[in-house]
Design a protein around this motif. Structure first.
Motif, PDB file in Angstrom:
ATOM      1  N   GLY A 244       0.808  -1.208   0.000  1.00  0.00           N
ATOM      2  CA  GLY A 244       0.000   0.000   0.000  1.00  0.00           C
ATOM      3  C   GLY A 244       0.844   1.263   0.000  1.00  0.00           C
ATOM      4  O   GLY A 244       0.376   2.336  -0.396  1.00  0.00           O
ATOM      5  N   LEU A 245       2.117   1.154   0.415  1.00  0.00           N
ATOM      6  CA  LEU A 245       3.011   2.313   0.461  1.00  0.00           C
ATOM      7  C   LEU A 245       3.781   2.510  -0.846  1.00  0.00           C
ATOM      8  O   LEU A 245       4.403   3.543  -1.048  1.00  0.00           O
ATOM      9  CB  LEU A 245       4.008   2.162   1.610  1.00  0.00           C
ATOM     10  CG  LEU A 245       3.409   2.104   3.013  1.00  0.00           C
ATOM     11  CD1 LEU A 245       4.493   1.836   4.045  1.00  0.00           C
ATOM     12  CD2 LEU A 245       2.670   3.405   3.332  1.00  0.00           C
ATOM     13  N   GLY A 246       3.770   1.499  -1.720  1.00  0.00           N
ATOM     14  CA  GLY A 246       4.511   1.585  -2.974  1.00  0.00           C
ATOM     15  C   GLY A 246       5.384   0.363  -3.183  1.00  0.00           C
ATOM     16  O   GLY A 246       5.181  -0.680  -2.561  1.00  0.00           O
ATOM     17  N   TRP A 247       6.365   0.494  -4.069  1.00  0.00           N
ATOM     18  CA  TRP A 247       7.294  -0.609  -4.326  1.00  0.00           C
ATOM     19  C   TRP A 247       8.260  -0.745  -3.158  1.00  0.00           C
ATOM     20  O   TRP A 247       8.813   0.253  -2.676  1.00  0.00           O
ATOM     21  CB  TRP A 247       8.085  -0.355  -5.599  1.00  0.00           C
ATOM     22  CG  TRP A 247       7.282  -0.463  -6.856  1.00  0.00           C
ATOM     23  CD1 TRP A 247       5.939  -0.642  -6.962  1.00  0.00           C
ATOM     24  CD2 TRP A 247       7.785  -0.408  -8.193  1.00  0.00           C
ATOM     25  NE1 TRP A 247       5.565  -0.701  -8.287  1.00  0.00           N
ATOM     26  CE2 TRP A 247       6.684  -0.556  -9.065  1.00  0.00           C
ATOM     27  CE3 TRP A 247       9.047  -0.248  -8.744  1.00  0.00           C
ATOM     28  CZ2 TRP A 247       6.809  -0.547 -10.444  1.00  0.00           C
ATOM     29  CZ3 TRP A 247       9.189  -0.229 -10.120  1.00  0.00           C
ATOM     30  CH2 TRP A 247       8.079  -0.387 -10.961  1.00  0.00           C
ATOM     31  N   ALA A 248       8.484  -1.975  -2.730  1.00  0.00           N
ATOM     32  CA  ALA A 248       9.428  -2.229  -1.633  1.00  0.00           C
ATOM     33  C   ALA A 248      10.788  -2.621  -2.200  1.00  0.00           C
ATOM     34  O   ALA A 248      10.865  -3.538  -3.019  1.00  0.00           O
ATOM     35  CB  ALA A 248       8.897  -3.334  -0.732  1.00  0.00           C
ATOM     36  N   PRO A 249      11.859  -1.942  -1.800  1.00  0.00           N
ATOM     37  CA  PRO A 249      13.202  -2.320  -2.273  1.00  0.00           C
ATOM     38  C   PRO A 249      13.579  -3.718  -1.809  1.00  0.00           C
ATOM     39  O   PRO A 249      12.978  -4.276  -0.894  1.00  0.00           O
ATOM     40  CB  PRO A 249      14.121  -1.263  -1.637  1.00  0.00           C
ATOM     41  CG  PRO A 249      13.215  -0.164  -1.186  1.00  0.00           C
ATOM     42  CD  PRO A 249      11.904  -0.794  -0.884  1.00  0.00           C
ATOM     43  N   VAL A 250      14.596  -4.263  -2.436  1.00  0.00           N
ATOM     44  CA  VAL A 250      15.204  -5.511  -1.992  1.00  0.00           C
ATOM     45  C   VAL A 250      16.297  -5.155  -0.983  1.00  0.00           C
ATOM     46  O   VAL A 250      17.047  -4.194  -1.188  1.00  0.00           O
ATOM     47  CB  VAL A 250      15.795  -6.284  -3.191  1.00  0.00           C
ATOM     48  CG1 VAL A 250      16.574  -7.503  -2.717  1.00  0.00           C
ATOM     49  CG2 VAL A 250      14.679  -6.698  -4.147  1.00  0.00           C
ATOM     50  N   TYR A 251      16.399  -5.931   0.105  1.00  0.00           N
ATOM     51  CA  TYR A 251      17.322  -5.593   1.191  1.00  0.00           C
ATOM     52  C   TYR A 251      18.419  -6.650   1.347  1.00  0.00           C
ATOM     53  O   TYR A 251      18.189  -7.701   1.952  1.00  0.00           O
ATOM     54  CB  TYR A 251      16.560  -5.438   2.511  1.00  0.00           C
ATOM     55  CG  TYR A 251      15.797  -4.142   2.588  1.00  0.00           C
ATOM     56  CD1 TYR A 251      16.380  -2.991   3.117  1.00  0.00           C
ATOM     57  CD2 TYR A 251      14.499  -4.056   2.101  1.00  0.00           C
ATOM     58  CE1 TYR A 251      15.691  -1.796   3.173  1.00  0.00           C
ATOM     59  CE2 TYR A 251      13.795  -2.860   2.146  1.00  0.00           C
ATOM     60  CZ  TYR A 251      14.399  -1.734   2.679  1.00  0.00           C
ATOM     61  OH  TYR A 251      13.714  -0.553   2.714  1.00  0.00           O
ATOM     62  N   PRO A 252      19.634  -6.381   0.815  1.00  0.00           N
ATOM     63  CA  PRO A 252      20.756  -7.280   1.083  1.00  0.00           C
ATOM     64  C   PRO A 252      21.205  -7.224   2.535  1.00  0.00           C
ATOM     65  O   PRO A 252      21.763  -8.178   3.060  1.00  0.00           O
ATOM     66  CB  PRO A 252      21.858  -6.775   0.143  1.00  0.00           C
ATOM     67  CG  PRO A 252      21.470  -5.386  -0.229  1.00  0.00           C
ATOM     68  CD  PRO A 252      19.989  -5.304  -0.125  1.00  0.00           C
ATOM     69  N   LEU A 253      20.992  -6.074   3.196  1.00  0.00           N
ATOM     70  CA  LEU A 253      21.238  -5.889   4.622  1.00  0.00           C
ATOM     71  C   LEU A 253      20.007  -5.237   5.229  1.00  0.00           C
ATOM     72  O   LEU A 253      19.211  -4.601   4.524  1.00  0.00           O
ATOM     73  CB  LEU A 253      22.463  -4.999   4.874  1.00  0.00           C
ATOM     74  CG  LEU A 253      23.806  -5.460   4.313  1.00  0.00           C
ATOM     75  CD1 LEU A 253      24.853  -4.355   4.506  1.00  0.00           C
ATOM     76  CD2 LEU A 253      24.256  -6.745   4.978  1.00  0.00           C
ATOM     77  N   ASP A 254      19.865  -5.331   6.536  1.00  0.00           N
ATOM     78  CA  ASP A 254      18.698  -4.740   7.188  1.00  0.00           C
ATOM     79  C   ASP A 254      18.604  -3.238   6.949  1.00  0.00           C
ATOM     80  O   ASP A 254      17.503  -2.673   6.914  1.00  0.00           O
ATOM     81  CB  ASP A 254      18.736  -5.010   8.696  1.00  0.00           C
ATOM     82  CG  ASP A 254      18.485  -6.480   9.025  1.00  0.00           C
ATOM     83  OD1 ASP A 254      17.956  -7.196   8.149  1.00  0.00           O
ATOM     84  OD2 ASP A 254      18.832  -6.898  10.141  1.00  0.00           O
ATOM     85  N   ASN A 255      19.758  -2.577   6.795  1.00  0.00           N
ATOM     86  CA  ASN A 255      19.763  -1.122   6.644  1.00  0.00           C
ATOM     87  C   ASN A 255      20.249  -0.677   5.267  1.00  0.00           C
ATOM     88  O   ASN A 255      20.716   0.439   5.088  1.00  0.00           O
ATOM     89  CB  ASN A 255      20.623  -0.469   7.729  1.00  0.00           C
ATOM     90  CG  ASN A 255      22.070  -0.946   7.690  1.00  0.00           C
ATOM     91  OD1 ASN A 255      22.357  -2.058   7.264  1.00  0.00           O
ATOM     92  ND2 ASN A 255      22.981  -0.083   8.116  1.00  0.00           N
ATOM     93  N   LEU A 256      20.152  -1.584   4.276  1.00  0.00           N
ATOM     94  CA  LEU A 256      20.544  -1.249   2.902  1.00  0.00           C
ATOM     95  C   LEU A 256      19.518  -1.823   1.932  1.00  0.00           C
ATOM     96  O   LEU A 256      19.380  -3.051   1.820  1.00  0.00           O
ATOM     97  CB  LEU A 256      21.942  -1.802   2.593  1.00  0.00           C
ATOM     98  CG  LEU A 256      22.399  -1.744   1.130  1.00  0.00           C
ATOM     99  CD1 LEU A 256      22.364  -0.321   0.596  1.00  0.00           C
ATOM    100  CD2 LEU A 256      23.804  -2.343   0.985  1.00  0.00           C
ATOM    101  N   GLY A 257      18.807  -0.926   1.242  1.00  0.00           N
ATOM    102  CA  GLY A 257      17.827  -1.335   0.247  1.00  0.00           C
ATOM    103  C   GLY A 257      18.284  -0.950  -1.139  1.00  0.00           C
ATOM    104  O   GLY A 257      18.987   0.045  -1.322  1.00  0.00           O
ATOM    105  N   VAL A 258      17.877  -1.738  -2.138  1.00  0.00           N
ATOM    106  CA  VAL A 258      18.267  -1.456  -3.519  1.00  0.00           C
ATOM    107  C   VAL A 258      17.071  -1.679  -4.427  1.00  0.00           C
ATOM    108  O   VAL A 258      16.264  -2.586  -4.208  1.00  0.00           O
ATOM    109  CB  VAL A 258      19.469  -2.329  -3.957  1.00  0.00           C
ATOM    110  CG1 VAL A 258      19.159  -3.809  -3.806  1.00  0.00           C
ATOM    111  CG2 VAL A 258      19.887  -2.022  -5.381  1.00  0.00           C
ATOM    112  N   ILE A 259      16.972  -0.832  -5.441  1.00  0.00           N
ATOM    113  CA  ILE A 259      15.939  -0.998  -6.466  1.00  0.00           C
ATOM    114  C   ILE A 259      16.622  -0.924  -7.828  1.00  0.00           C
ATOM    115  O   ILE A 259      17.515  -0.103  -8.043  1.00  0.00           O
ATOM    116  CB  ILE A 259      14.825   0.072  -6.338  1.00  0.00           C
ATOM    117  CG1 ILE A 259      13.573  -0.356  -7.105  1.00  0.00           C
ATOM    118  CG2 ILE A 259      15.303   1.426  -6.768  1.00  0.00           C
ATOM    119  CD1 ILE A 259      12.743  -1.352  -6.377  1.00  0.00           C
TER     120      ILE A 259
END
Length: 328
Positions: free
Chosen positions: A120-135
């Motif tokens: 509902g918030l939008g596209w969710a990034p992929v997370y290689p680490l808990d504090n690092l997201g990538v799209i």
């Protein structure tokens, strides 16, 4: 039947630009297929997406574009390792890969085969680490070897969608944007869409030889034309030091003084030099950090390991620290 050429390919070299009062009216506009559009003022109207993107990214503290004039100089490698390094300092980090035709970040961050999910918030990034997201568009391909054969408008639409629809969470300390080489559609799009979000600036990656520096000068001039601050230049592949005997070899000789002379001539900072290091290549191939960080070590272990960094790791650590000090 062959598709017609884009109208942009026929734009005259002396085009005054759509923001000019002379747009569609000067002698240079005669015969341009966009003359009537520019003269009507339609091209001056703000894209509604700019406001949406500004709202979406208002919780992002710092936005850094990573650019290169030429491909193959290590721009994506640096983007990935910069993201890992900042995340290793316990920051919340996002990495946006807008190299539409050559998406490397899924591989370099070790998340190949993952998928982007919608909420509902939008596209969710992929997370290689808990504090690092990538799209990356790499997550949207059915096959990793699938070729993306898109014209400019479709690539621009994808970049717009990434910027306005990806949900990076409640707060992000750094958003790193890995751009394709050159100064083309993707660069114009991302600077236009981020114009109202206070981008901190661009980091430009080069190699020492003049063939690469030629295009970096153009990249710096592009940044100045679009009002994008240049945080500095990184000279990548700057020599190779043998780990057995310590002898340094210049694989790419700086025949015209390298990035240091070019940076001085162009009046931009030199952030540092990264030597060739097989371990860095392995880290990028295997999707893991080149620098030790808090995500994989206790504070005591990290302090001890920092004493034994290789020359390349020391150089990257110094570059990351220099970039952080330049940010407000």
């Amino acid at each position: 039947q062959e598709e017609p050429m884009d109208a942009q390919e026929e734009v005259p070299a002396e085009c005054p630009g759509v923001q000019s009062e002379q747009a569609g009216k000067s002698s240079a506009c005669a015969g341009c297929p966009n003359q009537s559009l520019c003269a009507s003022g339609e091209a001056l109207k703000a894209d509604e997406a700019v406001e949406v993107i500004a709202k979406r990214l208002e919780s992002v503290r710092h936005k850094i574009l990573v650019l290169s004039g030429k491909g193959g100089v290590g721009k994506s490698s640096f983007s990935a390792q910069l993201a890992f390094a900042l995340a290793g300092m316990d920051a919340q980090v996002g990495l946006l890969d807008i190299d539409i035709c050559g998406p490397s970040q899924p591989k370099m961050l070790g998340v190949e085969g993952e998928q982007v999910h919608q909420s509902g918030l939008g596209w969710a990034p992929v997370y290689p680490l808990d504090n690092l997201g990538v799209i990356s568009i790499g997550f949207l391909l059915q096959q990793p070897d699938e070729a993306i054969i898109w014209r400019g408008p479709k690539k621009n639409g994808m970049i717009k969608q990434f910027l306005k629809d990806v949900s990076w969470g409640d707060e992000l300390d750094y958003l790193i944007v890995d751009c394709p080489p050159g100064t083309s559609d993707e660069h114009l799009s991302v600077t236009q869409y981020l114009a109202s979000t206070q981008v901190d600036g661009a980091v430009i990656v080069t190699t020492p030889q003049e063939l690469s520096l030629l295009d970096v000068r153009k990249e710096i001039n592009f940044c100045r034309k679009v009002g994008l601050p240049v945080l500095g230049v990184i000279e990548n592949m700057s020599g190779f030091v043998c780990r057995s005997c310590g002898t340094e070899s210049l694989i790419f000789p700086p025949t015209t003084g390298g990035a240091e002379a070019m940076a001085k001539d162009m009046n931009v900072p030199l952030l540092g030099r990264l030597p060739l290091d097989p371990e860095l290549m392995r880290c990028c191939e295997e999707g893991r950090p080149y620098l030790p960080g808090l995500h994989s070590h206790s504070a005591e272990e990290l302090e001890e390991e920092m004493k034994h960094l290789s020359r390349g790791q020391q150089a990257l650590r110094a570059i990351v620290d220099t970039i952080r000090k330049q940010l407000p």
